[in-house]
Design a protein around this motif. Structure first.
Motif, PDB file in Angstrom:
ATOM      1  N   ARG A   1       0.823  -1.210   0.000  1.00 34.76           N
ATOM      2  CA  ARG A   1       0.000   0.000   0.000  1.00 34.76           C
ATOM      3  C   ARG A   1       0.859   1.262   0.000  1.00 34.76           C
ATOM      4  O   ARG A   1       0.505   2.263  -0.627  1.00 34.76           O
ATOM      5  N   LYS A   2       2.000   1.216   0.701  1.00 32.45           N
ATOM      6  CA  LYS A   2       2.911   2.356   0.714  1.00 32.45           C
ATOM      7  C   LYS A   2       3.437   2.659  -0.693  1.00 32.45           C
ATOM      8  O   LYS A   2       3.756   3.796  -1.027  1.00 32.45           O
ATOM      9  N   LEU A   3       3.548   1.618  -1.523  1.00 34.90           N
ATOM     10  CA  LEU A   3       4.041   1.763  -2.892  1.00 34.90           C
ATOM     11  C   LEU A   3       2.897   1.853  -3.901  1.00 34.90           C
ATOM     12  O   LEU A   3       3.112   1.712  -5.100  1.00 34.90           O
ATOM     13  N   ASN A   4       1.669   2.065  -3.380  1.00 38.07           N
ATOM     14  CA  ASN A   4       0.473   2.165  -4.224  1.00 38.07           C
ATOM     15  C   ASN A   4       0.257   0.922  -5.081  1.00 38.07           C
ATOM     16  O   ASN A   4      -0.105   1.012  -6.261  1.00 38.07           O
ATOM     17  N   GLN A   5       0.496  -0.232  -4.483  1.00 43.51           N
ATOM     18  CA  GLN A   5       0.290  -1.510  -5.160  1.00 43.51           C
ATOM     19  C   GLN A   5      -0.772  -2.316  -4.405  1.00 43.51           C
ATOM     20  O   GLN A   5      -1.014  -2.080  -3.225  1.00 43.51           O
ATOM     21  N   PRO A   6      -1.423  -3.261  -5.085  1.00 45.09           N
ATOM     22  CA  PRO A   6      -2.432  -4.096  -4.406  1.00 45.09           C
ATOM     23  C   PRO A   6      -1.804  -4.887  -3.267  1.00 45.09           C
ATOM     24  O   PRO A   6      -0.677  -5.379  -3.399  1.00 45.09           O
ATOM     25  N   PRO A   7      -2.498  -5.026  -2.137  1.00 44.21           N
ATOM     26  CA  PRO A   7      -1.959  -5.785  -1.003  1.00 44.21           C
ATOM     27  C   PRO A   7      -1.532  -7.197  -1.365  1.00 44.21           C
ATOM     28  O   PRO A   7      -0.546  -7.714  -0.830  1.00 44.21           O
ATOM     29  N   VAL A   8      -2.264  -7.843  -2.296  1.00 45.48           N
ATOM     30  CA  VAL A   8      -1.934  -9.216  -2.668  1.00 45.48           C
ATOM     31  C   VAL A   8      -0.509  -9.323  -3.201  1.00 45.48           C
ATOM     32  O   VAL A   8       0.175 -10.321  -2.987  1.00 45.48           O
TER      33      VAL A   8
END
Length: 471
Positions: free
Chosen positions: A47-54
């Motif tokens: 989330r910190k990298l603006n990516q999906p948690p999966v």
């Protein structure tokens, strides 16, 4: 095996087999602790990298799994080579000793020499039964995650909605499965002429999957859910899920039957369609009566107990007739509707509110364990990188091409790119391929590579197209 590990290994390993003074499952509790903390950490970093948690859960699993495997953790090795161990178990009979079965089974698995030696050492340890027990409990926890995930997906899809999706959504979904499947199969055979036909079919089937959760999140963040293209993509994804599960049922059935035969295909297709029809008829004619009878014994707990009980029963039923358990889990979610519980549930309750916390507890563990089973060294193999990049290109081209089968006046690029991400659905397919043995470590790594790249590439591509539309 030394049951008292060094402190660094203990702190790193969620799977270390520890000495116990009572409860034989105590070390499994520690394993679950580390798996949950690892999943939370991976999701946080993503989330910190603006990516999906999966994606974060998958990568944290890859990192921890690689570290434990290199340290020689016996349970980690057993989990990584679960499919190879199945070969050994099948070879072990009354006439074949365990030591002989180990050598026979691993010879069939065609592992790299160093991996075969490491696995042989684990299998021949005096306390291997204990190691196997901990590995299987951990994998069970992971399996709970995937069937709960598919159950939650099924809750979003109702059988009555299937008919109302419309012709454009059906055509888009069908082409979105057929094109990547065909391209994946052809490219696999072109790049590796000696690849087993069943393996090439499975890779093609995996590429036919779609993970709509990632696309839906991008549409929401871009305030684009109202667009007709967005609605078409989300509608097609519903049908895509059904078609993907039917395709998975056919492919796994072909693998278990050992060959590509028209009769086998028809039988497996008949099972899959028949199973879904039976579920539809159960919902239409019997589910309300069954729930009312169930409520007599479960009373106020019916609203939670019945959906979960149905989930496990249908997962078992699907497996019993030769389909994947996730087909049954998906079907269970699809037939459950809150209106059937109007006389039982409280006004503020919803099925999602009750089941979602359970799914959120188990599902991340599934993704961590998928990463855990990836052989990172496979990414050093030129063939893996070549096939991974080729399959990623095919995965993108096949879905984008499907977008051009929509009606005039719509942004075909937005529709096609919206179907690109494989995400958790690709991981589910990969896990089944690994479990059945149709995907070796290299091909498993290829599918993981496709999942990661399509998950990373789709959001910026979608945002770029949406910005151009709004300009």
């Amino acid at each position: 095996m030394d049951r008292f590990k060094l402190l660094p290994v203990l702190l790193l390993s969620p799977l270390t087999v520890l000495g116990s003074h009572g409860d034989p499952y105590a070390s499994d509790f520690l394993a679950i602790f580390f798996l949950l903390v690892g999943a939370a950490l991976g999701a946080y970093l993503a989330r910190k990298l603006n990516q999906p948690p999966v994606l974060g859960e998958l990568i944290i699993g890859m990192v921890v799994g690689a570290a434990l495997y290199q340290m020689g953790d016996a349970v980690a090795i057993a989990i990584r080579h679960n499919s190879e161990i199945e070969h050994v178990l099948h070879a072990h009979t009354a006439d074949v000793t365990w030591e002989e079965a180990v050598h026979i089974g691993l010879e069939e698995a065609h592992l790299r020499p160093e991996m075969e030696a490491q696995l042989t050492e684990v299998l021949l340890q005096s306390d291997y039964r204990n190691i196997d027990m901990h590995a299987r409990y951990t994998l069970l926890f992971s399996s709970m995650g995937v069937i709960l995930l598919l159950f939650m997906v099924g809750l979003e899809i109702k059988t009555t909605e299937m008919v109302g999706m419309g012709r454009p959504a059906f055509i888009l979904a069908i082409m979105g499965v057929i094109l990547p499947f065909a391209l994946g199969f052809l490219v696999s055979k072109l790049l590796f002429a000696d690849m087993d036909t069943n393996t090439a079919i499975f890779i093609g089937a995996t590429l036919g999957a779609t993970s709509i959760g990632i696309t839906a999140r991008v549409f929401k963040d871009a305030n684009a859910l109202h667009l007709k293209e967005s609605k078409l993509v989300l509608g097609a994804a519903v049908i895509d899920d059904i078609l993907g599960l039917i395709l998975l049922a056919i492919v796994t059935g072909l693998i278990s039957s050992g060959g590509l035969d028209v009769t086998n295909i028809l039988i497996i297709l008949g099972k899959a369609v028949g199973f879904l029809i039976a579920i539809f008829l159960f919902e239409k004619y019997a589910i309300q009566w069954v729930i009312n009878k169930f409520a007599i014994i479960a009373r106020e707990r019916t609203f939670l107990f019945f959906p979960i009980s149905l989930l496990f029963f249908l997962a078992w039923s699907a497996d019993a007739i030769g389909l994947a358990t996730i087909v049954g889990a998906f079907a269970a979610g699809m037939v459950i509707q809150e209106k059937y519980f109007n006389n039982i549930k409280l006004d503020h309750q919803s099925i999602e509110d009750l089941v979602s916390p359970i799914e959120e507890l188990f599902a991340p563990v599934f993704f961590v364990m998928m990463g855990f089973q990836v052989d990172i060294m496979s990414f050093m193999n030129t063939d893996v990188i070549l096939l991974g990049l080729a399959m990623t290109a095919v995965a993108i081209i096949g879905k984008v091409a499907a977008g051009f089968f929509t009606e005039k006046g719509q942004n075909k690029w937005l529709i096609g790119v919206g179907l690109v991400p494989r995400g958790e659905v690709g991981l589910i397919f990969a896990s089944i391929g690994k479990t059945t043995g149709v995907l070796d470590d290299h091909l498993f790594a290829v599918i993981i590579m496709v999942v990661i790249l399509t998950t990373l590439l789709t959001p910026p591509m979608l945002m770029g197209i949406i910005k151009k539309m709004k300009a």
